[in-house]
Write a protein that holds these residues in place. Structure first.
Motif, short mmCIF file in Angstrom:
data_model
loop_
_atom_site.label_atom_id
_atom_site.label_comp_id
_atom_site.label_asym_id
_atom_site.label_seq_id
_atom_site.Cartn_x
_atom_site.Cartn_y
_atom_site.Cartn_z
N GLU A 110 0.83 -1.21 0.00
CA GLU A 110 0.00 0.00 0.00
C GLU A 110 0.86 1.26 0.00
OE1 GLU A 110 -2.47 -3.15 0.53
OE2 GLU A 110 -1.00 -2.66 2.09
N HIS A 111 1.96 1.23 0.75
CA HIS A 111 2.86 2.39 0.76
C HIS A 111 3.43 2.65 -0.64
CE1 HIS A 111 3.02 3.76 4.89
NE2 HIS A 111 3.09 2.52 5.31
N ALA A 112 3.70 1.59 -1.36
CA ALA A 112 4.25 1.74 -2.71
C ALA A 112 3.24 2.38 -3.66
CB ALA A 112 4.68 0.38 -3.26
N MET A 113 1.95 2.22 -3.37
CA MET A 113 0.91 2.82 -4.22
C MET A 113 0.73 4.31 -3.96
SD MET A 113 -2.03 -0.08 -3.74
CE MET A 113 -1.68 -1.83 -3.92
N ALA A 114 1.14 4.76 -2.78
CA ALA A 114 0.82 6.12 -2.34
C ALA A 114 1.76 7.14 -2.97
CB ALA A 114 0.90 6.20 -0.83
N SER A 115 1.24 8.35 -3.10
CA SER A 115 2.05 9.47 -3.55
C SER A 115 2.25 10.42 -2.39
CB SER A 115 1.34 10.21 -4.68
OG SER A 115 1.93 11.47 -4.93
N GLY A 116 3.45 10.95 -2.22
CA GLY A 116 3.73 11.84 -1.11
C GLY A 116 3.40 13.28 -1.40
N SER A 117 2.83 13.57 -2.55
CA SER A 117 2.58 14.98 -2.91
C SER A 117 1.14 15.35 -2.67
CB SER A 117 2.91 15.19 -4.39
OG SER A 117 2.09 14.39 -5.20
N SER A 118 0.92 16.64 -2.47
CA SER A 118 -0.43 17.17 -2.32
C SER A 118 -0.77 17.95 -3.56
CB SER A 118 -0.50 18.09 -1.09
OG SER A 118 -1.75 18.71 -1.00
N GLY A 119 -1.79 17.52 -4.26
CA GLY A 119 -2.11 18.11 -5.56
C GLY A 119 -2.53 19.56 -5.49
N SER A 120 -3.09 20.00 -4.39
CA SER A 120 -3.61 21.36 -4.30
C SER A 120 -2.53 22.40 -4.11
CB SER A 120 -4.58 21.45 -3.13
OG SER A 120 -3.88 21.30 -1.92
N GLY A 121 -1.41 22.01 -3.52
CA GLY A 121 -0.38 22.99 -3.17
C GLY A 121 -0.65 23.66 -1.84
N MET A 122 -1.82 23.41 -1.22
CA MET A 122 -2.15 24.04 0.05
C MET A 122 -1.98 23.07 1.21
SD MET A 122 -5.41 26.50 -0.51
CE MET A 122 -5.14 27.17 1.12
N GLY A 123 -2.16 21.78 0.98
CA GLY A 123 -2.05 20.81 2.05
C GLY A 123 -0.61 20.56 2.44
N SER A 124 -0.42 19.87 3.58
CA SER A 124 0.93 19.58 4.06
C SER A 124 1.33 18.14 3.84
CB SER A 124 1.03 19.93 5.56
OG SER A 124 0.02 19.26 6.28
N GLY A 125 0.52 17.37 3.15
CA GLY A 125 0.88 15.99 2.89
C GLY A 125 -0.03 15.37 1.87
N GLY A 126 0.33 14.19 1.40
CA GLY A 126 -0.48 13.48 0.43
C GLY A 126 -0.92 12.14 0.97
N MET A 127 -1.01 11.15 0.09
CA MET A 127 -1.51 9.85 0.50
C MET A 127 -0.55 9.16 1.47
SD MET A 127 -4.22 8.11 0.15
CE MET A 127 -4.99 8.86 -1.29
N THR A 128 0.73 9.46 1.38
CA THR A 128 1.70 8.84 2.29
C THR A 128 1.39 9.19 3.74
OG1 THR A 128 3.46 8.80 0.63
CG2 THR A 128 4.13 8.75 2.94
N THR A 129 1.08 10.44 4.02
CA THR A 129 0.76 10.83 5.40
C THR A 129 -0.54 10.19 5.86
OG1 THR A 129 -0.50 12.84 4.83
CG2 THR A 129 1.89 13.06 5.03
N LYS A 130 -1.45 9.96 4.94
CA LYS A 130 -2.71 9.31 5.30
C LYS A 130 -2.48 7.85 5.69
CE LYS A 130 -5.67 12.42 2.65
NZ LYS A 130 -4.68 13.51 2.76
N LEU A 131 -1.57 7.19 5.01
CA LEU A 131 -1.27 5.80 5.37
C LEU A 131 -0.56 5.73 6.71
CD1 LEU A 131 -0.20 4.16 1.98
CD2 LEU A 131 -2.44 4.25 3.07
N ARG A 132 0.26 6.72 7.00
CA ARG A 132 0.89 6.77 8.33
C ARG A 132 -0.17 6.97 9.41
NH1 ARG A 132 5.76 10.71 6.33
NH2 ARG A 132 7.10 9.10 5.40
N ALA A 133 -1.18 7.77 9.08
CA ALA A 133 -2.28 7.96 10.01
C ALA A 133 -3.03 6.65 10.24
CB ALA A 133 -3.24 9.03 9.49
N VAL A 134 -3.21 5.87 9.17
CA VAL A 134 -3.86 4.57 9.30
C VAL A 134 -3.10 3.69 10.27
CG1 VAL A 134 -4.51 2.45 8.10
CG2 VAL A 134 -4.85 4.65 6.97
#
Length: 377
Positions: free
Chosen positions: A209-233
């Motif tokens: 699942e970590h390999a599927m995630a992207s660490g970028s935030s598409g909006s430019g306003m957020g502080s994390g992407g899918m990687t931070t969400k998986l860490r939250a999980v």
């Protein structure tokens, strides 16, 4: 009963307590102006959840963006630490007022809680936060939580509200977390790629699942992407808390996700005790202990950490401090509370218990990190 599908999140019998996490990109445009219509729709959903008999805790970003717009700061208030802290100080009042007004229209009391990393890293302060959240919910209020960016610095901050939401859910004894994102959930590859498939249910998070995630935030306003969400999980599942990622760009996004059954639901594969869940979710360690291969194998079998298996000590710490445990290759194995000061461990590492009394000057303890104070990663 336990959560097994997305619709269970709207069932008060299965999910009596929820955490809603809202990011800056959803709440604000690039000019720092709050999207009141979108937020009003979400507040309706909070009111609906309460009518069903559910309690809701909100974790909301946006104070820096809101304050920067009010102060006229460039770069969204992120040009310097001083700009960010000043922006947060102004934005926190504005954001709290917005929540108070919109929730108040439904006869609901809003409560603001501003936290720093230390508030949830220290056990006593963590329990204080837990007690406050519980009392507010019992009194019928909706706690609105944010990181206290007016005093937080790079060294003592969460850095993203996904992990803050997971820690708040632990402290608040929530059953599930809803992370509102700008995508439908976790895809098996970049969702912009042809053939990308949305993962509907995931049991535990693995390297796949970590390999599927992207660490970028598409909006430019957020502080994390899918990687931070998986860490939250990973933080949430230690306490047996389910987490779902849904698309928050819709009006009334929670209901939309439930009705369409669209999102990624992460189901926990473990449930640590309260103390171990707190320890496993800690983000900062005071030091690290390096162990040999035999010791690493023994730890995974449920053993305590003994001095004989330690090959190196990194950092300075005292008895009772949290330490990380890693193998010879630097791979993180566990976290635990040290039974000795770091300088004492340096004296006894690699030795057997019968030799340690002479080295320490007193009878040795049963372990360097006891298994009751240790959590595997």
């Amino acid at each position: 009963m336990s959560i097994s599908k997305l619709s269970d999140l709207a069932d008060p019998e299965i999910t009596p307590r929820l955490v809603f996490k809202i990011g800056s990109a959803l709440l604000f445009g690039r000019g720092g102006v709050a999207d009141r219509e979108w937020l009003a729709g979400l507040v309706w959903e909070i009111a609906d959840a309460r009518e069903r008999g559910q309690q809701v805790i909100v974790v909301c970003s946006g104070a820096v963006a809101l304050g920067a717009a009010k102060l006229g700061f460039e770069k969204g208030g992120r040009g310097s630490l001083a700009d960010a802290q000043a922006s947060a100080a102004v934005g926190q009042i504005e954001l709290a007022g917005l929540w108070s007004q919109l929730l108040g229209a439904h006869g609901i009391t809003a409560a603001q809680i501003l936290l720093t990393l230390d508030d949830l890293e220290g056990r006593r302060r963590y329990l204080n936060v837990s007690a406050t959240l519980g009392r507010l919910l019992k009194a019928g209020a909706v706690p609105v939580v944010n990181e206290n960016d007016s005093v937080a610095t790079d060294g003592i901050r969460f850095g993203d509200n996904d992990r803050l939401a997971a820690r708040v859910a632990q402290a608040g004894k929530a059953d599930a977390i809803v992370l509102f994102s700008d995508v439908d959930g976790l895809y098996d590859r970049n969702p912009a790629e042809e053939g990308a498939q949305l993962l509907r249910v995931v049991e535990g998070v693995t390297e796949a699942e970590h390999a599927m995630a992207s660490g970028s935030s598409g909006s430019g306003m957020g502080s994390g992407g899918m990687t931070t969400k998986l860490r939250a999980v990973e933080i949430a599942e230690r306490a047996g808390i389910s987490l779902t990622i849904v698309n928050g760009t819709h009006r009334r996004p929670f209901g939309k996700a439930i009705d369409s059954d669209t999102g990624t639901l992460f189901l926990p594969k473990r449930r640590d005790t309260g103390r171990k869940a707190w320890l496993g979710g800690r983000m900062r360690m005071k030091g690290h202990l390096v162990v040999d291969t035999g010791c690493a194998k023994a730890l995974t079998s449920g053993s305590s950490l003994l001095a004989s298996g330690i090959t190196a000590v990194e950092g300075e710490f005292t008895r009772g401090d949290p330490v990380g445990i890693k193998d010879q290759d630097g791979r993180a194995l566990a976290k635990g509370l040290a039974e000795y000061d770091s300088f004492e461990i340096l004296r006894i590492m690699g030795t057997r218990s019968e030799d340690q009394a002479m080295l320490l000057g007193y009878s040795p303890r049963s372990a360097v990190v006891h298994r009751d104070q240790l959590v595997l990663l």
